[in-house]
Write a protein that holds these residues in place. Sequence first.
Motif, PDB file in Angstrom:
ATOM      1  N   LEU A  91      28.619  44.124  80.126  1.00  0.00           N
ATOM      2  CA  LEU A  91      27.640  45.189  80.306  1.00  0.00           C
ATOM      3  C   LEU A  91      26.298  44.556  80.619  1.00  0.00           C
ATOM      4  CD1 LEU A  91      27.111  48.449  79.288  1.00  0.00           C
ATOM      5  CD2 LEU A  91      25.643  47.107  77.798  1.00  0.00           C
ATOM      6  N   SER A  92      25.664  45.010  81.704  1.00  0.00           N
ATOM      7  CA  SER A  92      24.294  44.576  81.990  1.00  0.00           C
ATOM      8  C   SER A  92      23.345  45.547  81.313  1.00  0.00           C
ATOM      9  CB  SER A  92      24.024  44.561  83.498  1.00  0.00           C
ATOM     10  OG  SER A  92      24.622  43.426  84.072  1.00  0.00           O
ATOM     11  N   LEU A  93      22.510  45.005  80.443  1.00  0.00           N
ATOM     12  CA  LEU A  93      21.497  45.765  79.728  1.00  0.00           C
ATOM     13  C   LEU A  93      20.147  45.247  80.199  1.00  0.00           C
ATOM     14  CD1 LEU A  93      20.540  47.652  77.387  1.00  0.00           C
ATOM     15  CD2 LEU A  93      20.804  45.670  75.868  1.00  0.00           C
ATOM     16  N   TRP A  94      19.339  46.133  80.801  1.00  0.00           N
ATOM     17  CA  TRP A  94      18.003  45.754  81.226  1.00  0.00           C
ATOM     18  C   TRP A  94      17.009  46.243  80.197  1.00  0.00           C
ATOM     19  CZ3 TRP A  94      21.693  46.953  84.789  1.00  0.00           C
ATOM     20  CH2 TRP A  94      21.869  46.032  85.829  1.00  0.00           C
ATOM     21  N   THR A  95      16.016  45.421  79.915  1.00  0.00           N
ATOM     22  CA  THR A  95      14.947  45.809  79.005  1.00  0.00           C
ATOM     23  C   THR A  95      13.615  45.609  79.709  1.00  0.00           C
ATOM     24  OG1 THR A  95      14.877  43.598  78.004  1.00  0.00           O
ATOM     25  CG2 THR A  95      16.263  45.261  76.924  1.00  0.00           C
ATOM     26  N   LEU A  96      12.646  46.379  79.230  1.00  0.00           N
ATOM     27  CA  LEU A  96      11.329  46.352  79.839  1.00  0.00           C
ATOM     28  C   LEU A  96      10.316  46.701  78.759  1.00  0.00           C
ATOM     29  CD1 LEU A  96       9.795  46.209  82.621  1.00  0.00           C
ATOM     30  CD2 LEU A  96      10.209  48.670  82.805  1.00  0.00           C
ATOM     31  N   GLU A  97       9.271  45.886  78.640  1.00  0.00           N
ATOM     32  CA  GLU A  97       8.217  46.192  77.679  1.00  0.00           C
ATOM     33  C   GLU A  97       7.575  47.524  78.048  1.00  0.00           C
ATOM     34  OE1 GLU A  97       5.558  42.929  77.088  1.00  0.00           O
ATOM     35  OE2 GLU A  97       7.198  41.518  76.756  1.00  0.00           O
ATOM     36  N   HIS A 106      20.140  41.366  80.455  1.00  0.00           N
ATOM     37  CA  HIS A 106      20.916  40.718  79.403  1.00  0.00           C
ATOM     38  C   HIS A 106      22.372  41.129  79.640  1.00  0.00           C
ATOM     39  CE1 HIS A 106      17.009  40.428  77.345  1.00  0.00           C
ATOM     40  NE2 HIS A 106      16.866  41.676  77.741  1.00  0.00           N
ATOM     41  N   VAL A 107      23.275  40.177  79.740  1.00  0.00           N
ATOM     42  CA  VAL A 107      24.676  40.499  79.965  1.00  0.00           C
ATOM     43  C   VAL A 107      25.413  40.367  78.638  1.00  0.00           C
ATOM     44  CG1 VAL A 107      26.777  39.928  81.225  1.00  0.00           C
ATOM     45  CG2 VAL A 107      24.548  39.739  82.365  1.00  0.00           C
ATOM     46  N   ALA A 119      11.710  48.662  69.202  1.00  0.00           N
ATOM     47  CA  ALA A 119      11.223  50.043  69.272  1.00  0.00           C
ATOM     48  C   ALA A 119      10.193  50.188  70.384  1.00  0.00           C
ATOM     49  CB  ALA A 119      10.602  50.441  67.933  1.00  0.00           C
ATOM     50  N   GLY A 120      10.308  51.281  71.149  1.00  0.00           N
ATOM     51  CA  GLY A 120       9.341  51.586  72.192  1.00  0.00           C
ATOM     52  C   GLY A 120       9.549  50.877  73.514  1.00  0.00           C
ATOM     53  N   HIS A 121      10.474  49.911  73.572  1.00  0.00           N
ATOM     54  CA  HIS A 121      10.773  49.230  74.831  1.00  0.00           C
ATOM     55  C   HIS A 121      11.749  50.083  75.635  1.00  0.00           C
ATOM     56  CE1 HIS A 121       9.342  44.903  74.011  1.00  0.00           C
ATOM     57  NE2 HIS A 121       8.732  45.730  73.168  1.00  0.00           N
ATOM     58  N   TRP A 122      11.667  49.966  76.936  1.00  0.00           N
ATOM     59  CA  TRP A 122      12.573  50.686  77.824  1.00  0.00           C
ATOM     60  C   TRP A 122      13.872  49.920  77.950  1.00  0.00           C
ATOM     61  CZ3 TRP A 122      11.196  55.447  78.815  1.00  0.00           C
ATOM     62  CH2 TRP A 122       9.847  55.781  78.791  1.00  0.00           C
ATOM     63  N   MET A 123      14.963  50.660  78.154  1.00  0.00           N
ATOM     64  CA  MET A 123      16.280  50.040  78.342  1.00  0.00           C
ATOM     65  C   MET A 123      17.104  50.877  79.307  1.00  0.00           C
ATOM     66  SD  MET A 123      17.817  50.894  74.565  1.00  0.00           S
ATOM     67  CE  MET A 123      16.307  51.345  73.711  1.00  0.00           C
ATOM     68  N   ALA A 124      18.017  50.214  79.995  1.00  0.00           N
ATOM     69  CA  ALA A 124      18.960  50.852  80.908  1.00  0.00           C
ATOM     70  C   ALA A 124      20.175  49.936  80.976  1.00  0.00           C
ATOM     71  CB  ALA A 124      18.347  51.035  82.292  1.00  0.00           C
ATOM     72  N   ALA A 125      21.336  50.491  81.336  1.00  0.00           N
ATOM     73  CA  ALA A 125      22.546  49.660  81.338  1.00  0.00           C
ATOM     74  C   ALA A 125      23.569  50.176  82.340  1.00  0.00           C
ATOM     75  CB  ALA A 125      23.164  49.631  79.938  1.00  0.00           C
TER      76      ALA A 125
END
Length: 167
Positions: A91-97, A106-107, A119-125
Motif C-alpha cells: 500500500l502506498s501511503l502519502w503524507t503531507l504536513e 511510504h510503502v 494528528a492534523g497531517h494530510w494522508m492519502a493511499a
Amino acid sequence: MEPISDESSTSSRSPMEVVHQLIQDWNLEPHPEGGWFREIYRSASQVTRADGQKRPAITSILYLLDAQSRSRWHAVHHGDEVWTHLQGTPLSLWTLEPEGDQAVQHVLSMHHPVHVVPAGHWMAARAEGQYSLVSCCVGPGFDFSDFEMLRDRPAAERPPGALGELI
C-alpha cells in the motif's frame, strides 16, 4: 474477532473474488474517503484532549482498498493514526504536513508494515496491486467531527504538495 484469511485460502481465487469475500466476511461499508471499512474497536476508556473534548482512548478499523479505490487526501485533527498492513499487495501511503510543499510516499508491506501519521497531517493511499487490507488505529479515538477531506477546502487553501490525482 475472526482471523484474517491466510494466503493459502486466498491463492486459488482471483483478486476481485478475494476483495468481495473480505467485504462480505467483515461486513465492510463504503468509506467517505474511498475504499471499504468497518470499525472493530472503540475503547470504553475516555480521555480528555488538550482542547477539552472527550474521546475514546483508541479506535480501530479494518480498511480495504481495491485496485480501483483510492483513499483521498484527508486529515484526522487531534488524533495520531497508525496504519498497519495486514494482507494483500503493498500500500502506498502519502503524507503531507498541514501546509506542506512535498508529499512523502511510504510503502507499507510485510517488510515495512507500520506507519504513524501525526494528528492534523494530510494522508492519502492506494493499493499497489489488486488490493490492500490494513488496520487503522486512532488515538485519542476517531470521531467524524475531527475528520476533514481536502476536497472540501477551496483550492486556494489546499497545501501545495497535495497530489491532484488523490484529491
